[in-house]
Motif scaffolding. Sequence first.
Motif, PDB file in Angstrom:
ATOM      1  N   SER A  42       0.829  -1.207   0.000  1.00 48.64           N
ATOM      2  CA  SER A  42       0.000   0.000   0.000  1.00 48.64           C
ATOM      3  C   SER A  42       0.859   1.251   0.000  1.00 48.64           C
ATOM      4  CB  SER A  42      -0.915   0.024   1.237  1.00 48.64           C
ATOM      5  OG  SER A  42      -0.157   0.277   2.407  1.00 48.64           O
ATOM      6  N   TYR A 149      -3.320  -4.294  -1.608  1.00 48.31           N
ATOM      7  CA  TYR A 149      -4.273  -3.391  -0.979  1.00 48.31           C
ATOM      8  C   TYR A 149      -5.593  -3.425  -1.743  1.00 48.31           C
ATOM      9  CZ  TYR A 149      -6.431   0.823   0.831  1.00 48.31           C
ATOM     10  OH  TYR A 149      -7.297   1.708   1.403  1.00 48.31           O
ATOM     11  N   ASP A 150      -6.701  -3.570  -1.014  1.00 48.57           N
ATOM     12  CA  ASP A 150      -8.031  -3.587  -1.608  1.00 48.57           C
ATOM     13  C   ASP A 150      -8.763  -2.326  -1.160  1.00 48.57           C
ATOM     14  OD1 ASP A 150     -10.649  -3.962  -2.384  1.00 48.57           O
ATOM     15  OD2 ASP A 150     -10.727  -6.065  -1.744  1.00 48.57           O
ATOM     16  N   PRO A 151      -8.889  -1.308  -2.030  1.00 44.70           N
ATOM     17  CA  PRO A 151      -9.502  -0.040  -1.627  1.00 44.70           C
ATOM     18  C   PRO A 151     -10.963  -0.188  -1.188  1.00 44.70           C
ATOM     19  CG  PRO A 151      -8.982  -0.021  -3.980  1.00 44.70           C
ATOM     20  CD  PRO A 151      -8.450  -1.298  -3.415  1.00 44.70           C
ATOM     21  N   SER A 152     -11.666  -1.200  -1.700  1.00 47.02           N
ATOM     22  CA  SER A 152     -13.062  -1.380  -1.312  1.00 47.02           C
ATOM     23  C   SER A 152     -13.178  -1.833   0.142  1.00 47.02           C
ATOM     24  CB  SER A 152     -13.762  -2.368  -2.241  1.00 47.02           C
ATOM     25  OG  SER A 152     -13.211  -3.662  -2.074  1.00 47.02           O
ATOM     26  N   LYS A 153     -12.122  -2.485   0.650  1.00 53.18           N
ATOM     27  CA  LYS A 153     -12.124  -2.958   2.030  1.00 53.18           C
ATOM     28  C   LYS A 153     -11.311  -2.053   2.944  1.00 53.18           C
ATOM     29  CE  LYS A 153     -12.571  -7.808   0.766  1.00 53.18           C
ATOM     30  NZ  LYS A 153     -11.925  -9.120   0.767  1.00 53.18           N
ATOM     31  N   GLY A 154     -10.460  -1.196   2.336  1.00 50.98           N
ATOM     32  CA  GLY A 154      -9.612  -0.318   3.130  1.00 50.98           C
ATOM     33  C   GLY A 154      -8.483  -1.055   3.824  1.00 50.98           C
ATOM     34  N   GLY A 157      -6.059  -7.185   0.715  1.00 48.12           N
ATOM     35  CA  GLY A 157      -7.037  -8.089   0.141  1.00 48.12           C
ATOM     36  C   GLY A 157      -6.402  -9.408  -0.254  1.00 48.12           C
TER      37      GLY A 157
END
Length: 185
Positions: A42, A149-154, A157
């Motif tokens: 990230s 990094y999964d932006p939908s989960k913050g 991922g």
Amino acid sequence: MQYIGITERNAFKRFQLQNEICYEKALVQRRNGNQMLIFVHSRAETGKTAKALRDLALEHDELSNFVREGGATQEILREEVDAVKNADLKDVLTYGMAIHHAGMARTDRELVEDLFADGHIAVLCTTATLAWGVNLPAHAVIIKGTQIYDPSKGRGGPSLVPSMFCKCWAAPVGHSMTQRAKASL
């Protein structure tokens, strides 16, 4: 290629252990005069990792392995840091370390790319976006962790897949098949 597995479940201890391993690998490379890239999952992790490496170098009184006191590189980095906008980059640049990610100002990213290409940055902590668009040859590459990094989960991922490892290693290492380069995961 070397795989290093970490089984520590405590997130803080795992983070510390990963940074210590990255530091040890970076120190070996620097003692041999080599630059290295450390891929992290990230944007925030780029700064955290670079600062941890800087702190370890200061703690062990080994900063001279990353930037030589009184050398031309140290002077260049001190001059360039004044133009830097990113606070994390500003914190580590004069120590021979840098960060790179898509959230940085274009001028900061280009400065880091130029300084690394010219050999003034010893260790560059970056997200995988660097591997997709910039050719910066380095002798050693570390992929710190395997989560993306999964932006939908913050948060982190899914894990990286093998083809992504190859891209992170192949593009930035940039050596011909006859030269030796190192990669750690």
